[in-house]
Design a protein around this motif. Structure first.
Motif, PDB file in Angstrom:
ATOM      1  N   LYS A 241      52.140  60.344 -47.986  1.00 27.17           N
ATOM      2  CA  LYS A 241      51.988  60.727 -46.588  1.00 27.17           C
ATOM      3  C   LYS A 241      50.546  60.568 -46.142  1.00 27.17           C
ATOM      4  CE  LYS A 241      52.843  64.595 -43.464  1.00 27.17           C
ATOM      5  NZ  LYS A 241      53.317  66.001 -43.357  1.00 27.17           N
ATOM      6  N   SER A 242      49.613  60.969 -46.981  1.00 30.01           N
ATOM      7  CA  SER A 242      48.203  60.842 -46.633  1.00 30.01           C
ATOM      8  C   SER A 242      47.811  59.374 -46.503  1.00 30.01           C
ATOM      9  CB  SER A 242      47.344  61.529 -47.696  1.00 30.01           C
ATOM     10  OG  SER A 242      47.667  62.894 -47.787  1.00 30.01           O
ATOM     11  N   THR A 243      48.320  58.537 -47.376  1.00 30.42           N
ATOM     12  CA  THR A 243      48.018  57.115 -47.285  1.00 30.42           C
ATOM     13  C   THR A 243      48.539  56.528 -45.984  1.00 30.42           C
ATOM     14  OG1 THR A 243      48.169  56.968 -49.689  1.00 30.42           O
ATOM     15  CG2 THR A 243      48.296  54.906 -48.447  1.00 30.42           C
ATOM     16  N   LYS A 244      49.741  56.918 -45.617  1.00 29.05           N
ATOM     17  CA  LYS A 244      50.317  56.424 -44.371  1.00 29.05           C
ATOM     18  C   LYS A 244      49.510  56.885 -43.159  1.00 29.05           C
ATOM     19  CE  LYS A 244      54.756  56.220 -41.935  1.00 29.05           C
ATOM     20  NZ  LYS A 244      56.168  56.671 -41.957  1.00 29.05           N
ATOM     21  N   GLU A 245      49.101  58.146 -43.196  1.00 30.72           N
ATOM     22  CA  GLU A 245      48.314  58.657 -42.078  1.00 30.72           C
ATOM     23  C   GLU A 245      46.962  57.970 -41.983  1.00 30.72           C
ATOM     24  OE1 GLU A 245      48.052  62.787 -42.669  1.00 30.72           O
ATOM     25  OE2 GLU A 245      50.068  63.243 -41.916  1.00 30.72           O
ATOM     26  N   LEU A 246      46.346  57.696 -43.127  1.00 30.60           N
ATOM     27  CA  LEU A 246      45.058  57.006 -43.108  1.00 30.60           C
ATOM     28  C   LEU A 246      45.192  55.599 -42.532  1.00 30.60           C
ATOM     29  CD1 LEU A 246      43.618  58.074 -46.574  1.00 30.60           C
ATOM     30  CD2 LEU A 246      42.738  58.729 -44.331  1.00 30.60           C
ATOM     31  N   MET A 247      46.219  54.882 -42.937  1.00 35.52           N
ATOM     32  CA  MET A 247      46.415  53.526 -42.427  1.00 35.52           C
ATOM     33  C   MET A 247      46.721  53.535 -40.934  1.00 35.52           C
ATOM     34  SD  MET A 247      45.847  51.626 -45.019  1.00 35.52           S
ATOM     35  CE  MET A 247      46.435  50.069 -44.378  1.00 35.52           C
ATOM     36  N   LEU A 248      47.516  54.524 -40.504  1.00 37.59           N
ATOM     37  CA  LEU A 248      47.843  54.613 -39.085  1.00 37.59           C
ATOM     38  C   LEU A 248      46.610  54.946 -38.253  1.00 37.59           C
ATOM     39  CD1 LEU A 248      50.013  54.596 -36.890  1.00 37.59           C
ATOM     40  CD2 LEU A 248      50.379  57.033 -37.330  1.00 37.59           C
ATOM     41  N   GLY A 253      42.548  53.086 -34.158  1.00 38.78           N
ATOM     42  CA  GLY A 253      41.151  53.278 -33.770  1.00 38.78           C
ATOM     43  C   GLY A 253      40.422  51.951 -33.639  1.00 38.78           C
ATOM     44  N   LYS A 254      39.131  52.077 -33.320  1.00 37.48           N
ATOM     45  CA  LYS A 254      38.292  50.902 -33.186  1.00 37.48           C
ATOM     46  C   LYS A 254      37.916  50.368 -34.555  1.00 37.48           C
ATOM     47  CE  LYS A 254      34.116  49.286 -30.855  1.00 37.48           C
ATOM     48  NZ  LYS A 254      32.948  49.687 -30.046  1.00 37.48           N
ATOM     49  N   LYS A 255      37.941  49.037 -34.690  1.00 38.40           N
ATOM     50  CA  LYS A 255      37.662  48.417 -35.979  1.00 38.40           C
ATOM     51  C   LYS A 255      36.161  48.236 -36.147  1.00 38.40           C
ATOM     52  CE  LYS A 255      42.095  47.843 -36.520  1.00 38.40           C
ATOM     53  NZ  LYS A 255      42.505  48.364 -35.199  1.00 38.40           N
ATOM     54  N   THR A 256      35.618  48.969 -37.101  1.00 33.44           N
ATOM     55  CA  THR A 256      34.205  48.837 -37.440  1.00 33.44           C
ATOM     56  C   THR A 256      34.075  48.795 -38.953  1.00 33.44           C
ATOM     57  OG1 THR A 256      33.892  51.230 -37.446  1.00 33.44           O
ATOM     58  CG2 THR A 256      33.463  50.078 -35.370  1.00 33.44           C
ATOM     59  N   ARG A 257      32.950  48.302 -39.410  1.00 37.10           N
ATOM     60  CA  ARG A 257      32.729  48.224 -40.855  1.00 37.10           C
ATOM     61  C   ARG A 257      32.618  49.612 -41.474  1.00 37.10           C
ATOM     62  NH1 ARG A 257      28.282  43.324 -41.554  1.00 37.10           N
ATOM     63  NH2 ARG A 257      29.591  41.648 -40.720  1.00 37.10           N
ATOM     64  N   LYS A 258      32.016  50.519 -40.746  1.00 36.91           N
ATOM     65  CA  LYS A 258      31.860  51.866 -41.262  1.00 36.91           C
ATOM     66  C   LYS A 258      33.213  52.529 -41.465  1.00 36.91           C
ATOM     67  CE  LYS A 258      29.618  56.273 -40.252  1.00 36.91           C
ATOM     68  NZ  LYS A 258      28.765  57.014 -39.296  1.00 36.91           N
ATOM     69  N   ARG A 259      34.120  52.386 -40.506  1.00 35.28           N
ATOM     70  CA  ARG A 259      35.441  52.970 -40.634  1.00 35.28           C
ATOM     71  C   ARG A 259      36.249  52.292 -41.739  1.00 35.28           C
ATOM     72  NH1 ARG A 259      38.922  52.448 -36.921  1.00 35.28           N
ATOM     73  NH2 ARG A 259      40.016  54.415 -37.307  1.00 35.28           N
ATOM     74  N   ARG A 265      37.299  54.000 -49.304  1.00 38.81           N
ATOM     75  CA  ARG A 265      36.951  55.090 -50.213  1.00 38.81           C
ATOM     76  C   ARG A 265      38.064  56.130 -50.295  1.00 38.81           C
ATOM     77  NH1 ARG A 265      31.709  54.582 -47.779  1.00 38.81           N
ATOM     78  NH2 ARG A 265      32.236  56.298 -46.356  1.00 38.81           N
ATOM     79  N   ALA A 266      38.688  56.437 -49.161  1.00 41.07           N
ATOM     80  CA  ALA A 266      39.771  57.426 -49.161  1.00 41.07           C
ATOM     81  C   ALA A 266      40.984  56.923 -49.945  1.00 41.07           C
ATOM     82  CB  ALA A 266      40.164  57.759 -47.725  1.00 41.07           C
TER      83      ALA A 266
END
Length: 692
Positions: A241-248, A253-259, A265-266
């Motif tokens: 569930k956490s993996t799915k939420e992270l991918m969603l 959101g906005k695509k940046t290198r930092k994100r 890492r997550a």
């Protein structure tokens, strides 16, 4: 006088407790005052036990802390607490009840009360509707019994508690019975109560009418940890569930290198956490071996299985336990095999596990007629051309595993029919059929057709076809004929001579090396001295077994010899080959050390030789593996000289958009279909107007 100088001891129990522990005699009067205060509040509490009393709660903890300082005055205090809990346990306030239990725990830790009285009371308190209390008492009971048996086993206490827990497991309160069972299971897992009495008390829980108690007992004998499974399942679901939420969250959101780095890492942390928590399945066979009467236990469990109304998963666990007991103890539960036959259909849920259980329950003491019907059902339902290749392969694997344990059950006709699949177009079916062929070449070649028996080997000459109930008991180690016969006296003489020769070395040769040869280095796998007649080989193997103490190197040579027998031809002319070539071949041959063990593995049934479809991770790993030896990917033609100048077109790609905006905007834009329609309409209208 100010408040600072006033005596606050009667109202400050923690301070008084500290002072009493330091100097009990000086503060004895203050203690007696608090003790009389406690007795007066206790009399009031007896009239209304369900009412919360903060003063009594604090006084009970205080007296329990300092009870070891005044053992004579506090002699009746433990019994008073026990009486309160025994009489009013279910109606007491939760806070007061917890304080009374903590006070008893303190008294037990100080040695002021026996373990039997406290632990039996705590078992009875499992009936209270207080989850926190039950959890606290459960942890303390396990730790206290562990500490009692830390240095040596306290048999008297263990026997008393086991008898009491046996009655608690039959309690009308299912929560109390389940907690008592959990205590016994935890003590067994910690190797504190790992005796036969504990196991046989747990067997009574397998016939409980409460589903939770039944499942807990079955999982114990099957080697599963209920709490560990629940934790792993919840962690796995939470991780997905956490993996799915992270991918969603990253997608919307906005695509940046930092994100992107944060997401990587997550995901890596989640993957590492899953790999850390993942453990291999383990089994504990000692509990199955400690059952007093496994035959009676299996029959009762099977009778319960036939009449139970539990869900299918619970029935599977009961079938699994009966099959394990039948296979390990070689029991005779003949009605079990027809019962399992009802579920052996390709569309049946968990059919591979059912096939595993059927094979697990087979052994050579079961009448072949009973197993023959089981094999025919599997062959008719699985090994037919109307099924897929995987279904046929699974059926053949199941038949093979059953025949490993009961080779006489398979008829000659059915065996020859199954062996015909050795040329099947499906690789899984072909490999399964060939494994069946190899099995009967070792066990009973006469059942096979003459063309399928293969080339006669040395191993085939030593095969003894056993009848039903017959055992092949050998008084020698097969393959030991490859070793030489040694005498113990000559060995000692050689050792003494070796040491004398080493001691006679002159001092002038101290810088030189002395080679000491071991017996294992002198012996090599030389089959030129091995007799060709099977009777002579048996006689020599018997002499070697009776006159030598074999080492690990000797057993390694024996394993190599046994493996070589399966490859060497029985023809005498084939034995006149080059000795060096034969020696090199036999050294390369390694014996098959795999043992089936007491239980089967599910992979033995599901081992279908088919190339599985790659998932995304495996495909990506294959792609990255292919990129190792090639250079960095670059678009278009690369320059031979990296320092050479670039064209204006190449420079334009690296410029800011605002610098080239005027050029891009002034380019001729490609018109859409709608614009072309409008332009054509205007052009036609203009022409018609000009004609007028």
């Amino acid at each position: 006088m100010t408040d600072r100088n006033q005596n606050k001891l009667p109202n400050n129990l923690p301070q008084l407790q500290n002072l009493i522990k330091r100097d009990p005699n000086t503060y004895k009067d203050e203690f007696l005052q608090q003790y009389r205060h406690y007795q007066s509040h206790l009399e009031i509490f007896q009239l209304r036990p369900s009412q919360f009393s903060k003063t009594l709660d604090e006084l009970v903890i205080f007296l329990a802390q300092v009870s070891h300082c005044y053992p004579e005055e506090m002699s009746e205090f433990p019994q008073q607490l026990k009486n309160i809990l025994q009489r009013h346990a279910t109606v007491l306030d939760r806070t007061v009840r917890m304080s009374l239990c903590k006070a008893l725990i303190l008294l037990r830790n100080k040695g002021l009360i026996s373990a039997t009285g406290v632990l039996e009371l705590f078992f009875e308190l499992f009936r209270c509707q207080d989850k926190l209390l039950r959890k606290t008492l459960y942890s303390y009971i396990v730790s206290d019994i562990k500490n009692v048996n830390l240095r040596h086993k306290n048999s008297k206490l263990n026997t008393t508690l086991q008898n009491f827990m046996y009655t608690m497991m039959k309690d009308n309160n299912p929560i109390a019975a389940k907690m008592s069972l959990d205590v016994m299971l935890e003590l067994y897992r910690r190797n504190i109560w790992n005796d036969a009495k504990t196991v046989n008390v747990i067997t009574t829980a397998c016939f409980s009418k409460v589903t939770k108690i039944l499942v807990a007992a079955l999982k114990f004998f099957l080697g599963h940890d209920d709490a560990a499974e629940e934790d792993s399942d919840s962690e796995q679901e939470e991780g997905q569930k956490s993996t799915k939420e992270l991918m969603l969250g990253h997608r919307v959101g906005k695509k940046t290198r930092k994100r992107q780095r944060k997401l990587d890492r997550a995901l890596a942390a989640l993957k590492k956490h899953k790999a850390k928590k993942k453990k291999a399945e383990s089994f504990n066979f000692s509990a199955l071996h400690l059952i007093h009467d496994p035959q009676d236990f299996s029959e009762k469990l099977f009778k319960q299985l036939e009449t139970t109304t539990e869900r299918f998963e619970v029935k599977l666990m009961m079938i699994d336990l009966i099959s394990r007991l039948t296979g390990i103890h070689q029991l005779l539960v003949l009605n079990f095999y027809p019962y399992v036959q009802r579920f052996l259909q390709p569309h049946q849920r968990e059919v591979t596990r059912l096939l595993l259980f059927a094979a697990q329950a087979c052994h050579d003491l079961v009448p072949p007629e009973v197993i023959e019907e089981l094999l025919r059902v599997i062959a008719n339902n699985f090994i037919t051309d109307r099924n897929s290749g995987e279904v046929m392969a699974v059926g053949l694997n199941a038949v093979r595993e059953i025949c490993v344990r009961c080779p006489l059950a398979l008829s000659d006709e059915l065996l020859r029919d199954l062996v015909q699949y050795k040329t099947h177009k499906n690789k899984g079916v072909m490999m399964a059929a060939r494994s069946m062929l190899q099995l009967y070449r070792k066990v009973d070649p006469d059942k096979l057709h003459r063309r399928d028996r293969g080339k006669p080997t040395e191993f085939a000459q030593e095969i003894k076809i056993l009848k039903y109930g017959e055992r092949d008991a050998k008084d020698y180690i097969p393959g030991a004929e490859v070793l030489s016969v040694k005498d113990d006296t000559t060995e000692k003489e050689k050792e003494e001579d070796g040491w004398e020769s080493c001691s006679d070395v002159e001092d002038d040769d101290e810088e030189g090396w002395i080679d000491i040869k071991h017996s294992s280095d002198e012996e090599e796998l030389d089959e030129s001295q091995v007799p060709e007649d099977p009777d002579e080989r048996k006689q020599k193997a018997r002499e070697v077994t009776n006159t030598r103490i074999l080492t690990q190197e000797d057993f390694k040579q024996i394993h190599q010899r046994q493996a070589a027998k399966e490859a060497n031809s029985a023809d005498k002319s084939a034995g006149r080959r080059d000795s060096k070539h034969r020696k090199r071949k036999h050294v390369e041959i390694e014996a098959d050390d795999e043992q089936s063990g007491e239980l089967l593995s599910l992979s033995a049934i599901e081992s279908v030789f088919k190339k599985r479809a790659h998932d995304k991770e495996s495909r990506l790993a294959t792609v990255m593996e292919g990129r190792k030896d090639r250079g960095k990917f670059s678009y278009g033609q690369t320059k031979m000289n990296p320092n050479a100048s670039t064209t204006n077109k190449q420079k334009q790609k690296g410029k800011n958009f605002m610098m080239i905006k005027h050029k891009v905007m002034n380019r001729k834009q490609k018109r859409s279909f709608r614009d072309k329609q409008v332009a054509l309409r205007n052009s036609l209208l203009k022409r018609m107007k000009n004609k007028r």
